[in-house]
Design an enzyme around this catalytic site. Structure first.
Site, PDB file in Angstrom:
ATOM      1  CG  ASP A  21      -1.939   1.066   1.248  1.00  0.00           C
ATOM      2  OD1 ASP A  21      -2.343   1.515   0.161  1.00  0.00           O
ATOM      3  OD2 ASP A  21      -2.375   1.481   2.342  1.00  0.00           O
ATOM      4  CD  GLU A  46      -2.334   8.187  -4.583  1.00  0.00           C
ATOM      5  OE1 GLU A  46      -2.319   9.322  -4.073  1.00  0.00           O
ATOM      6  OE2 GLU A  46      -2.254   7.146  -3.916  1.00  0.00           O
ATOM      7  CG  HIS A 102      -4.730   8.173   3.601  1.00  0.00           C
ATOM      8  ND1 HIS A 102      -3.710   8.620   2.811  1.00  0.00           N
ATOM      9  CD2 HIS A 102      -5.222   7.084   2.971  1.00  0.00           C
ATOM     10  CE1 HIS A 102      -3.587   7.828   1.757  1.00  0.00           C
ATOM     11  NE2 HIS A 102      -4.506   6.886   1.832  1.00  0.00           N
ATOM     12  N   GLY A 107      -8.806   5.861   1.735  1.00  0.00           N
ATOM     13  CA  GLY A 107      -9.434   6.603   2.829  1.00  0.00           C
ATOM     14  C   GLY A 107     -10.885   6.223   3.014  1.00  0.00           C
ATOM     15  N   GLY A 108     -11.178   4.906   2.997  1.00  0.00           N
ATOM     16  CA  GLY A 108     -12.566   4.441   3.097  1.00  0.00           C
ATOM     17  C   GLY A 108     -13.199   4.637   4.457  1.00  0.00           C
ATOM     18  CB  THR A 133      -8.467   5.031  10.099  1.00  0.00           C
ATOM     19  OG1 THR A 133      -7.366   5.531   9.343  1.00  0.00           O
ATOM     20  CG2 THR A 133      -8.595   5.831  11.378  1.00  0.00           C
TER      21      THR A 133
END
Length: 288
Positions: A85, A136, A178, A209-210, A233
């Site tokens: 990642d 990205e 994020h 950043g889901g 997170t």
């Protein structure tokens, strides 16, 4: 079932209008909880490893050994990809050598020409070895030293340039962040996402950043081509809250409650519940 690259699972997700979750792993408990939940729900899954987490777990070879061992010992039969990642160029090369099945090269901080040049080289290597590659464009926001970046929206034309290199999936900044979302967050830019999908066609798109994005926004993003959603997170917060509760209730002082297997069990269960909730929201249940 051995590790697989993420191409087939994401191609199916894009065609079927659902998303596969990437859940970041930080230790043995994290990995075990995510794999058991994926197996229970018959869902494909991507295990994400940041460079920091890889270092914390002693290095990428240790991570590969642990994950491969679990796939065998837990009899995991659903498709599992082990994915770097936000990898640097050097980190990507190390993970390829260590045996990861999927790589993310984050060249978004380079000028677009350099991002393209480095991505192109990694596409050739990953194609040769049968690995999937995520690139990205546009920065994903987040908090660093108390400063919250709101997330820079990617240029759809630059997204097409990178997609055309032959990457498997593309992470594009659409106002996502994020970590925890601040109260003044403006939400996702669906206009940008729509423009990117129109130019990149069948390419599976990735939403970083889901954690904390409302369910209706997640569903709309999936309808506009997002096929992979990253969660980290939220699992960390669930783990911390469950561990805090166990200690505050004095359970670590009862009998052998201090045994790490007992001490970490509530946190591991909390991760399972979070992953289950996300897989149901993303629509990946029974898609293995």
């Amino acid at each position: 079932m051995p590790l697989v690259n993420a191409k087939e699972m994401l191609t199916k997700a894009k065609a079927g209008h659902y998303a596969v979750g990437q859940f970041n792993i930080n230790n043995l408990e994290w990995t075990k909880s995510i794999l058991l939940t994926a197996q229970e729900l018959n869902s494909p899954v991507i295990l994400g490893v940041s460079e920091g987490a890889g270092k914390y777990m002693c290095g990428y070879k240790t991570v590969v050994g642990m994950v491969n061992g679990m796939l065998e010992e837990l009899n995991i039969t659903v498709p599992v990809a082990l994915h770097l990642d936000h990898g640097s160029y050097e980190g990507a090369k190390k993970c390829i050598e260590a045996g990861f099945s999927s790589i993310m090269f984050d060249g978004s901080h380079y000028p677009i020409e350099e991002n393209i040049e480095k991505t192109k080289e990694l596409v050739a290597t990953c194609n040769k070895l049968g690995l999937s590659l995520e690139a990205e464009v546009g920065a994903i926001g987040g908090e660093e030293d108390g400063v919250v970046g709101m997330g820079e929206c990617a240029d759809p034309k630059e997204c097409k340039m990178v997609a055309d290199l032959g990457v498997t999936m593309l992470a594009a900044g659409i106002g996502n962040i994020h970590g925890k979302y601040p109260a003044n967050w403006k939400g996702l830019s669906f206009e940008t996402l729509d423009a990117i999908q129109q130019l990149t066609g069948e390419m599976p798109l990735v939403l970083h950043g889901g954690t904390g994005i409302p369910a209706d926004m997640i569903k709309k993003a999936i309808s506009l081509g997002v096929s992979k959603i990253n969660v980290n997170t939220e699992c960390q917060l669930a783990f911390a809250a469950a561990t805090r509760k166990y200690i505050e209730e004095g359970k670590d002082l009862e009998g052998k409650g201090f045994d790490p297997r007992k001490l970490l069990a509530p946190g591991a269960e909390a991760i399972k519940a979070t992953v289950k909730e996300k897989m149901e929201l993303f629509g990946s249940v029974n898609k293995a």
